[in-house]
Design an enzyme around this catalytic site. Structure first.
Site, PDB file in Angstrom:
ATOM      1  CG  PHE A 166      43.275 -45.115 -40.257  1.00 40.77           C
ATOM      2  CD1 PHE A 166      42.243 -44.198 -40.077  1.00 40.77           C
ATOM      3  CD2 PHE A 166      43.678 -45.873 -39.166  1.00 40.77           C
ATOM      4  CE1 PHE A 166      41.631 -44.052 -38.837  1.00 40.77           C
ATOM      5  CE2 PHE A 166      43.081 -45.719 -37.929  1.00 40.77           C
ATOM      6  CZ  PHE A 166      42.049 -44.804 -37.766  1.00 40.77           C
ATOM      7  CE  LYS A 190      51.863 -49.957 -46.266  1.00 39.43           C
ATOM      8  NZ  LYS A 190      50.420 -49.942 -45.905  1.00 39.43           N
ATOM      9  CD  GLU A 193      46.442 -51.509 -44.582  1.00 35.90           C
ATOM     10  OE1 GLU A 193      47.259 -50.578 -44.631  1.00 35.90           O
ATOM     11  OE2 GLU A 193      46.360 -52.305 -43.625  1.00 35.90           O
ATOM     12  CB  SER A 243      49.505 -48.686 -33.684  1.00 31.18           C
ATOM     13  OG  SER A 243      50.015 -49.767 -34.435  1.00 31.18           O
ATOM     14  CB  CYS A 298      48.551 -39.328 -33.146  1.00 26.91           C
ATOM     15  SG  CYS A 298      49.169 -37.878 -33.968  1.00 26.91           S
ATOM     16  CD  GLU A 397      46.618 -44.629 -29.972  1.00 29.24           C
ATOM     17  OE1 GLU A 397      47.144 -45.644 -30.435  1.00 29.24           O
ATOM     18  OE2 GLU A 397      46.869 -43.480 -30.375  1.00 29.24           O
TER      19      GLU A 397
HETATM   20  P1  NAD Z   1      48.894 -49.051 -37.862  1.00 32.21           P
HETATM   21  O1  NAD Z   1      50.096 -49.162 -37.012  1.00 32.21           O
HETATM   22  O2  NAD Z   1      47.897 -50.148 -37.831  1.00 32.21           O
HETATM   23  O3  NAD Z   1      49.324 -48.904 -39.404  1.00 32.21           O
HETATM   24  C1  NAD Z   1      50.285 -47.970 -39.813  1.00 32.21           C
HETATM   25  C2  NAD Z   1      50.976 -48.504 -41.066  1.00 32.21           C
HETATM   26  O4  NAD Z   1      51.631 -49.727 -40.749  1.00 32.21           O
HETATM   27  C3  NAD Z   1      50.028 -48.782 -42.210  1.00 32.21           C
HETATM   28  O5  NAD Z   1      50.622 -48.352 -43.420  1.00 32.21           O
HETATM   29  C4  NAD Z   1      49.872 -50.294 -42.175  1.00 32.21           C
HETATM   30  O6  NAD Z   1      49.639 -50.854 -43.444  1.00 32.21           O
HETATM   31  C5  NAD Z   1      51.188 -50.767 -41.609  1.00 32.21           C
HETATM   32  N1  NAD Z   1      51.051 -52.001 -40.817  1.00 32.21           N
HETATM   33  C6  NAD Z   1      49.986 -52.391 -40.084  1.00 32.21           C
HETATM   34  N2  NAD Z   1      50.218 -53.572 -39.494  1.00 32.21           N
HETATM   35  C7  NAD Z   1      51.474 -53.935 -39.851  1.00 32.21           C
HETATM   36  C8  NAD Z   1      52.287 -55.079 -39.548  1.00 32.21           C
HETATM   37  N3  NAD Z   1      51.853 -56.053 -38.756  1.00 32.21           N
HETATM   38  N4  NAD Z   1      53.520 -55.121 -40.073  1.00 32.21           N
HETATM   39  C9  NAD Z   1      53.973 -54.136 -40.871  1.00 32.21           C
HETATM   40  N5  NAD Z   1      53.223 -53.048 -41.193  1.00 32.21           N
HETATM   41  C10 NAD Z   1      51.997 -52.942 -40.689  1.00 32.21           C
HETATM   42  O7  NAD Z   1      48.210 -47.644 -37.525  1.00 32.21           O
HETATM   43  P2  NAD Z   1      46.823 -47.079 -38.046  1.00 32.21           P
HETATM   44  O8  NAD Z   1      45.714 -47.838 -37.396  1.00 32.21           O
HETATM   45  O9  NAD Z   1      46.821 -46.947 -39.504  1.00 32.21           O
HETATM   46  O10 NAD Z   1      46.888 -45.593 -37.459  1.00 32.21           O
HETATM   47  C11 NAD Z   1      46.496 -45.262 -36.156  1.00 32.21           C
HETATM   48  C12 NAD Z   1      47.669 -45.239 -35.212  1.00 32.21           C
HETATM   49  O11 NAD Z   1      48.647 -44.305 -35.674  1.00 32.21           O
HETATM   50  C13 NAD Z   1      47.324 -44.771 -33.820  1.00 32.21           C
HETATM   51  O12 NAD Z   1      48.001 -45.572 -32.889  1.00 32.21           O
HETATM   52  C14 NAD Z   1      47.828 -43.342 -33.768  1.00 32.21           C
HETATM   53  O13 NAD Z   1      48.136 -42.854 -32.490  1.00 32.21           O
HETATM   54  C15 NAD Z   1      49.048 -43.457 -34.599  1.00 32.21           C
HETATM   55  N6  NAD Z   1      49.454 -42.160 -35.110  1.00 32.21           N
HETATM   56  C16 NAD Z   1      50.540 -41.577 -34.528  1.00 32.21           C
HETATM   57  C17 NAD Z   1      50.934 -40.333 -34.946  1.00 32.21           C
HETATM   58  C18 NAD Z   1      52.124 -39.676 -34.338  1.00 32.21           C
HETATM   59  O14 NAD Z   1      52.559 -38.674 -34.880  1.00 32.21           O
HETATM   60  N7  NAD Z   1      52.700 -40.172 -33.264  1.00 32.21           N
HETATM   61  C19 NAD Z   1      50.240 -39.682 -35.971  1.00 32.21           C
HETATM   62  C20 NAD Z   1      49.147 -40.320 -36.549  1.00 32.21           C
HETATM   63  C21 NAD Z   1      48.773 -41.567 -36.102  1.00 32.21           C
END
Ligand code: NAD
Length: 512
Positions: A166, A190, A193, A243, A298, A397
């Site tokens: 997000f 994808k 959401e 994450s 991040c 985090e």
């Molecule tokens: P998230 O992991 O909750 O979601 C990321 C994606 O995975 C979304 O599209 C979501 O719909 C999907 N998802 C969520 N739960 C899932 C599940 N159980 N099974 C399958 N798919 C699932 O992350 P977020 O809250 O949207 O974003 C924040 C996180 O992203 C933080 O941890 C941040 O550090 C990380 N991030 C990392 C970088 C990097 O380059 N390393 C960059 C941006 C964000």
């Protein structure tokens, strides 16, 4: 160039009725049929402005089939034509950057200037991809053996998918689709959401630029859609950013299903401040990097490691800057920090202030007391001092505007705790000593290092990625590593036979 008209109309601030956000498959909006959807909020007002359709496995399959059908034509397009299209995409994204930024502010909450910065960094990746004719050049060895030439070429994987978080709803997808398309792949995105509209708007821009239908598709959804991607036999490569627990799951499940996977995870970025650093410069950097985008980056600095006797002066200098920060709606040009993405996330972030206090940290600034009034998902900025590595505020985090200060007696203690941390995304060092800085860059276990630079996001012609639990897979995002990720190598050994020299030879081929 004609105007793209549909999507900006959706970027309204107030919602009489939540707008419906559907999929983009084969060049058109396709309404979801699952009956399942997720709420999209305007975080500054705390109200629901949209409902995003959640895809069924059949809808994911429809997007994959559209991408599969478009692949042969797309991969056969000459490099000059593909590059020309990328230049056009670059122009359209640049022209409409404020429309894209507005979507980000309305659904993510970040302030408009920050949203424009996000689009600008995404544009750099598109610009890099415009150089695809050069980036895809292979090697050629004439006369590798007598009469035989050997050369290498790189070819696209086929249908690739991107699953994005997000916090960068425009830039992180651009990290993926720009190089993937440039390399000749077709794509299924994808997006998160929580803030899906920017992706729909970008899909329209790609169509407007002349990208053939089916080359770029968007499906929305949750775990059901993600699992359908991970299990789909026609998807060859998956890029993920999000994450760490989900990144690990994506990597393991995708790899088990025979896909090439890069999965970038979470972070806990340390900023080490040595006793010789300029205190004001370090404090400005810490405040900017910790609270920008409400800490939902991040690459945000979440821990300052104050080494030796600089700790008290540094904490005082950070504290002095906090009351001046302007927190409010991202659409207000005066705001420097907006709300958090959802109410649940805001409350979870706030819980770390309480747990920090309970576990013995000194609460220098408590964001729960300084959040703007109203229904928005706001939290003020928080500063915890004397944090130790056992506390939850250090271990987790937090992903919000909470900065922890850990005191370290020496450089060795500081580098030890950075390297012991399970994450290894970004890290920064503030010092005036070039020799120590060089040693730090040699010693530290992290993928992106800033020397007197608090947020060292690499420029587009390098690659972005962390170490340890911040990345699963071998390839970093964008830059040269993404060209490698989105292509397969092929080596051709070629002889144009002279029938006069032909003979049967059962021996293993050797160079002559
Ligand atoms: P998230 O992991 O909750 O979601 C990321 C994606 O995975 C979304 O599209 C979501 O719909 C999907 N998802 C969520 N739960 C899932 C599940 N159980 N099974 C399958 N798919 C699932 O992350 P977020 O809250 O949207 O974003 C924040 C996180 O992203 C933080 O941890 C941040 O550090 C990380 N991030 C990392 C970088 C990097 O380059 N390393 C960059 C941006 C964000």
């Amino acid at each position: 160039m004609s105007e793209v008209i549909h999507a900006p109309e959706l970027a309204h601030e107030e919602a009489d009725e939540p707008k419906r956000i559907s999929h983009w498959i084969g060049g058109q909006v396709v309404a979801g049929t699952s009956g399942r959807s997720g709420p999209v909020y305007n975080p500054a007002r705390g109200e629901q402005t949209g409902a995003v359709d959640f895809a069924t496995p059949e809808e994911v399959d429809a997007a994959v089939q559209a991408a599969k059908a478009a692949f042969p034509g797309w991969r056969a397009l000459s490099l000059s034509r593909r590059s020309e299209l990328l230049f056009r995409i670059r122009e359209l994204v640049h022209t409409h950057r404020e429309d894209i930024a507005r979507f980000l502010t309305l659904e993510h909450g970040k302030v408009l200037s920050d949203a424009l910065g996000e689009v600008a960094r995404g544009l750099e990746v598109i610009e890099h991809a415009c150089g695809i004719p050069t980036l895809l050049q292979g090697r050629f060895s004439e006369q590798a053996s007598t009469g035989i030439d050997v050369y290498s070429i790189r070819q696209p994987l086929g249908v690739c998918a991107g699953i994005t978080p997000f916090n960068f709803p425009a830039m992180v997808p651009m990290w993926m689709w720009a190089p993937a398309l440039a390399c000749g792949n077709t794509f299924v995105l994808k997006p998160s959401e929580k803030d899906p509209s920017a992706s729909m708007y970008v899909a329209e821009l790609l169509q407007e630029a002349g990208v053939p239908d089916g080359v770029f598709n968007v499906v929305h959804g949750d775990k059901v859609a993600v699992d359908a991607i991970l299990e789909h036999p026609d998807i060859a490569g998956v890029s993920f950013v999000g994450s760490t627990p989900i990144a690990r799951y994506i990597y393991e499940t995708g790899a088990k299903n025979g896909k090439r996977v890069q999965a970038l995870g979470g972070a806990k970025n340390h900023m080490v401040v040595l006793p010789d650093a300029d205190v004001d410069m370090a404090a400005d950097a810490a405040v900017s990097a910790a609270y920008g985008s409400a800490g939902e980056r991040c690459m945000a600095v979440s821990v300052v490691v104050a080494v030796g006797d600089i700790g008290d002066r540094l904490v005082a200098a950070i504290e002095e800057r906090l009351p001046k920060l302007k927190i409010g709606s991202g659409l207000d040009p005066a705001s420097e920090m907006g709300p958090l993405v959802t109410r649940e996330h805001r409350d979870k972030v706030a819980s770390y202030i309480a747990s920090g206090a309970d576990q013995g940290a000194t609460v220098v600034a408590d964001g729960r007391e300084t959040a703007p009034d109203g229904d928005g998902f706001f939290l003020g900025v928080s500063l915890l001092d004397n944090v130790t590595t056992e506390m939850d505020a250090y271990r987790d985090e937090i992903f919000g505007p909470v900065l922890s200060v850990v005191r370290a007696a020496s450089y060795d203690e500081a580098i030890g705790l950075v390297n012991d941390n399970p994450y290894g995304n970004g890290v920064a060092l503030f010092t005036r000593d070039g020799g120590v800085a060089r040693q730090f860059q040699f010693d530290v276990s992290a993928g992106m290092v800033g020397i007197n630079v608090p947020i060292p996001v690499p420029v587009a012609y390098y690659s972005f990625g962390g170490w340890k639990a911040s990345l699963f897979g071998d390839s970093h995002a964008y830059g040269p590593e993404s060209i490698h990720f989105y292509t397969r190598g092929k080596v051709v050994t070629s002889r144009w036979p002279d029938p006069a020299t032909s003979k049967v030879d059962l021996g293993f081929p050797q160079t002559r």
